[in-house]
Design a protein around this motif. Structure first.
Motif, PDB file in Angstrom:
ATOM      1  N   HIS A  47       0.780  -1.235   0.000  1.00  0.00           N
ATOM      2  CA  HIS A  47       0.000   0.000   0.000  1.00  0.00           C
ATOM      3  C   HIS A  47       0.818   1.295   0.000  1.00  0.00           C
ATOM      4  O   HIS A  47       0.246   2.367  -0.159  1.00  0.00           O
ATOM      5  N   CYS A  48       2.115   1.221   0.160  1.00  0.00           N
ATOM      6  CA  CYS A  48       2.902   2.452   0.326  1.00  0.00           C
ATOM      7  C   CYS A  48       2.996   3.297  -0.944  1.00  0.00           C
ATOM      8  O   CYS A  48       3.265   4.502  -0.870  1.00  0.00           O
ATOM      9  N   ALA A  49       2.772   2.721  -2.100  1.00  0.00           N
ATOM     10  CA  ALA A  49       2.954   3.450  -3.360  1.00  0.00           C
ATOM     11  C   ALA A  49       2.030   4.664  -3.492  1.00  0.00           C
ATOM     12  O   ALA A  49       2.366   5.616  -4.197  1.00  0.00           O
ATOM     13  N   ILE A  50       0.911   4.669  -2.808  1.00  0.00           N
ATOM     14  CA  ILE A  50      -0.015   5.802  -2.926  1.00  0.00           C
ATOM     15  C   ILE A  50       0.400   6.984  -2.052  1.00  0.00           C
ATOM     16  O   ILE A  50      -0.118   8.077  -2.207  1.00  0.00           O
ATOM     17  N   PHE A  51       1.348   6.766  -1.130  1.00  0.00           N
ATOM     18  CA  PHE A  51       1.738   7.813  -0.187  1.00  0.00           C
ATOM     19  C   PHE A  51       2.865   8.671  -0.752  1.00  0.00           C
ATOM     20  O   PHE A  51       3.848   8.150  -1.259  1.00  0.00           O
ATOM     21  N   ASP A  52       2.681   9.980  -0.655  1.00  0.00           N
ATOM     22  CA  ASP A  52       3.740  10.898  -1.066  1.00  0.00           C
ATOM     23  C   ASP A  52       3.991  11.884   0.071  1.00  0.00           C
ATOM     24  O   ASP A  52       3.273  11.898   1.062  1.00  0.00           O
ATOM     25  N   ASP A 100       2.056  17.822   1.864  1.00  0.00           N
ATOM     26  CA  ASP A 100       1.404  18.136   3.141  1.00  0.00           C
ATOM     27  C   ASP A 100      -0.055  17.712   3.174  1.00  0.00           C
ATOM     28  O   ASP A 100      -0.572  17.307   4.208  1.00  0.00           O
ATOM     29  N   GLU A 101      -0.720  17.816   2.021  1.00  0.00           N
ATOM     30  CA  GLU A 101      -2.137  17.478   1.973  1.00  0.00           C
ATOM     31  C   GLU A 101      -2.317  15.967   2.056  1.00  0.00           C
ATOM     32  O   GLU A 101      -1.663  15.202   1.345  1.00  0.00           O
ATOM     33  N   ASN A 102      -3.224  15.554   2.946  1.00  0.00           N
ATOM     34  CA  ASN A 102      -3.511  14.131   3.098  1.00  0.00           C
ATOM     35  C   ASN A 102      -4.712  13.753   2.243  1.00  0.00           C
ATOM     36  O   ASN A 102      -5.732  14.434   2.259  1.00  0.00           O
ATOM     37  N   ASP A 132      -1.451   6.401  15.551  1.00  0.00           N
ATOM     38  CA  ASP A 132      -0.940   7.728  15.206  1.00  0.00           C
ATOM     39  C   ASP A 132      -0.828   7.865  13.685  1.00  0.00           C
ATOM     40  O   ASP A 132       0.090   7.332  13.061  1.00  0.00           O
ATOM     41  N   PHE A 133      -1.750   8.605  13.082  1.00  0.00           N
ATOM     42  CA  PHE A 133      -1.778   8.745  11.628  1.00  0.00           C
ATOM     43  C   PHE A 133      -0.511   9.396  11.091  1.00  0.00           C
ATOM     44  O   PHE A 133       0.003   8.997  10.047  1.00  0.00           O
ATOM     45  N   ILE A 134      -0.005  10.392  11.786  1.00  0.00           N
ATOM     46  CA  ILE A 134       1.187  11.108  11.316  1.00  0.00           C
ATOM     47  C   ILE A 134       2.378  10.148  11.238  1.00  0.00           C
ATOM     48  O   ILE A 134       3.118  10.143  10.239  1.00  0.00           O
ATOM     49  N   GLN A 135       2.565   9.326  12.261  1.00  0.00           N
ATOM     50  CA  GLN A 135       3.653   8.343  12.233  1.00  0.00           C
ATOM     51  C   GLN A 135       3.418   7.303  11.142  1.00  0.00           C
ATOM     52  O   GLN A 135       4.351   6.871  10.470  1.00  0.00           O
ATOM     53  N   PHE A 136       2.168   6.887  10.982  1.00  0.00           N
ATOM     54  CA  PHE A 136       1.828   5.919   9.947  1.00  0.00           C
ATOM     55  C   PHE A 136       2.161   6.477   8.563  1.00  0.00           C
ATOM     56  O   PHE A 136       2.805   5.810   7.754  1.00  0.00           O
ATOM     57  N   LYS A 137       1.737   7.707   8.307  1.00  0.00           N
ATOM     58  CA  LYS A 137       2.006   8.319   7.002  1.00  0.00           C
ATOM     59  C   LYS A 137       3.512   8.444   6.771  1.00  0.00           C
ATOM     60  O   LYS A 137       4.009   8.127   5.682  1.00  0.00           O
ATOM     61  N   ALA A 138       4.244   8.879   7.776  1.00  0.00           N
ATOM     62  CA  ALA A 138       5.701   9.020   7.634  1.00  0.00           C
ATOM     63  C   ALA A 138       6.345   7.675   7.313  1.00  0.00           C
ATOM     64  O   ALA A 138       7.242   7.589   6.458  1.00  0.00           O
ATOM     65  N   MET A 139       5.882   6.615   7.962  1.00  0.00           N
ATOM     66  CA  MET A 139       6.402   5.268   7.702  1.00  0.00           C
ATOM     67  C   MET A 139       6.101   4.851   6.263  1.00  0.00           C
ATOM     68  O   MET A 139       6.968   4.315   5.564  1.00  0.00           O
ATOM     69  N   MET A 140       4.887   5.114   5.798  1.00  0.00           N
ATOM     70  CA  MET A 140       4.490   4.724   4.448  1.00  0.00           C
ATOM     71  C   MET A 140       5.251   5.531   3.390  1.00  0.00           C
ATOM     72  O   MET A 140       5.691   4.973   2.387  1.00  0.00           O
ATOM     73  N   THR A 186      -6.518   7.673   4.805  1.00  0.00           N
ATOM     74  CA  THR A 186      -7.307   7.327   5.985  1.00  0.00           C
ATOM     75  C   THR A 186      -7.843   5.903   5.886  1.00  0.00           C
ATOM     76  O   THR A 186      -7.835   5.156   6.866  1.00  0.00           O
ATOM     77  N   THR A 187      -8.283   5.532   4.701  1.00  0.00           N
ATOM     78  CA  THR A 187      -8.797   4.181   4.484  1.00  0.00           C
ATOM     79  C   THR A 187      -7.705   3.146   4.701  1.00  0.00           C
ATOM     80  O   THR A 187      -7.914   2.141   5.391  1.00  0.00           O
ATOM     81  N   VAL A 188      -6.524   3.398   4.153  1.00  0.00           N
ATOM     82  CA  VAL A 188      -5.407   2.464   4.304  1.00  0.00           C
ATOM     83  C   VAL A 188      -4.974   2.397   5.763  1.00  0.00           C
ATOM     84  O   VAL A 188      -4.684   1.313   6.283  1.00  0.00           O
ATOM     85  N   HIS A 189      -4.969   3.533   6.452  1.00  0.00           N
ATOM     86  CA  HIS A 189      -4.600   3.545   7.869  1.00  0.00           C
ATOM     87  C   HIS A 189      -5.593   2.718   8.690  1.00  0.00           C
ATOM     88  O   HIS A 189      -5.190   1.951   9.575  1.00  0.00           O
ATOM     89  N   ALA A 190      -6.872   2.846   8.391  1.00  0.00           N
ATOM     90  CA  ALA A 190      -7.887   2.054   9.094  1.00  0.00           C
ATOM     91  C   ALA A 190      -7.684   0.557   8.844  1.00  0.00           C
ATOM     92  O   ALA A 190      -7.818  -0.257   9.769  1.00  0.00           O
ATOM     93  N   GLU A 191      -7.352   0.189   7.618  1.00  0.00           N
ATOM     94  CA  GLU A 191      -7.091  -1.217   7.293  1.00  0.00           C
ATOM     95  C   GLU A 191      -5.854  -1.722   8.049  1.00  0.00           C
ATOM     96  O   GLU A 191      -5.832  -2.856   8.535  1.00  0.00           O
ATOM     97  N   PHE A 192      -4.837  -0.876   8.149  1.00  0.00           N
ATOM     98  CA  PHE A 192      -3.614  -1.231   8.873  1.00  0.00           C
ATOM     99  C   PHE A 192      -3.910  -1.453  10.355  1.00  0.00           C
ATOM    100  O   PHE A 192      -3.480  -2.449  10.941  1.00  0.00           O
ATOM    101  N   LYS A 193      -4.676  -0.547  10.954  1.00  0.00           N
ATOM    102  CA  LYS A 193      -5.042  -0.695  12.367  1.00  0.00           C
ATOM    103  C   LYS A 193      -5.840  -1.983  12.587  1.00  0.00           C
ATOM    104  O   LYS A 193      -5.621  -2.683  13.565  1.00  0.00           O
ATOM    105  N   ALA A 194      -6.749  -2.282  11.667  1.00  0.00           N
ATOM    106  CA  ALA A 194      -7.544  -3.513  11.786  1.00  0.00           C
ATOM    107  C   ALA A 194      -6.654  -4.745  11.683  1.00  0.00           C
ATOM    108  O   ALA A 194      -6.862  -5.723  12.416  1.00  0.00           O
ATOM    109  N   LEU A 195      -5.658  -4.708  10.806  1.00  0.00           N
ATOM    110  CA  LEU A 195      -4.724  -5.828  10.674  1.00  0.00           C
ATOM    111  C   LEU A 195      -3.949  -6.028  11.970  1.00  0.00           C
ATOM    112  O   LEU A 195      -3.836  -7.146  12.471  1.00  0.00           O
TER     113      LEU A 195
END
Length: 128
Positions: free
Chosen positions: A26-31, A34-36, A94-102, A41-50
């Motif tokens: 899923h990381c390919a969609i993340f750049d 600044d704009e999210n 933590d969405f910010i940490q998740f996005k940075a990781m992705m 959000t959908t991918v983050h929710a799927e990650f949390k569920a996993l």
């Protein structure tokens, strides 16, 4: 013993392999803009569920329900273990940490591909 088992699980392949697979997929969609995007959000929710499913399944194998685990972690009997377990689990929210990781993983994979492409091009040029 529970803390040690959870730490081994969080560091082991039954946990890390599915997570790394998810991240790579899923990381390919993340750049790094600044704009999210809504899809983040959908991918983050799927990650949390996993993560929740993996941890819940592991605890079930030990015969421990999530409420008991939450109480034990909340008591924080072993401070250093408590800190590691909480950090490992709570940062998932933590969405910010998740996005940075992705974003970082996307960049790492892109750099790997570019490096392999450059090596292949150099090998082909040397053969000519």
């Amino acid at each position: 013993w529970l803390y040690e088992a959870v730490i081994r699980f969080l560091q082991g392949p039954l946990y890390t392999t599915p997570l790394m697979g998810f991240i790579d997929e899923h990381c390919a969609i993340f750049d790094s803009e600044d704009e999210n995007k809504l899809e983040y959000t959908t991918v983050h929710a799927e990650f949390k569920a996993l993560v929740e499913r993996l941890l819940t399944d592991f605890l079930a194998e030990l015969g421990i329900d999530s409420d008991t685990f939450t109480k034990l972690v909340g008591d924080g009997v072993h401070r250093e273990l408590h800190s590691f377990v909480l950090t490992s689990i709570l940062t998932v929210d933590d969405f910010i940490q998740f996005k940075a990781m992705m974003v970082k993983r996307n960049l790492d994979l892109t750099n790997e591909v570019l490096s392999l492409h450059a090596k292949l091009a150099a090998t082909q040029a040397a053969e000519e």
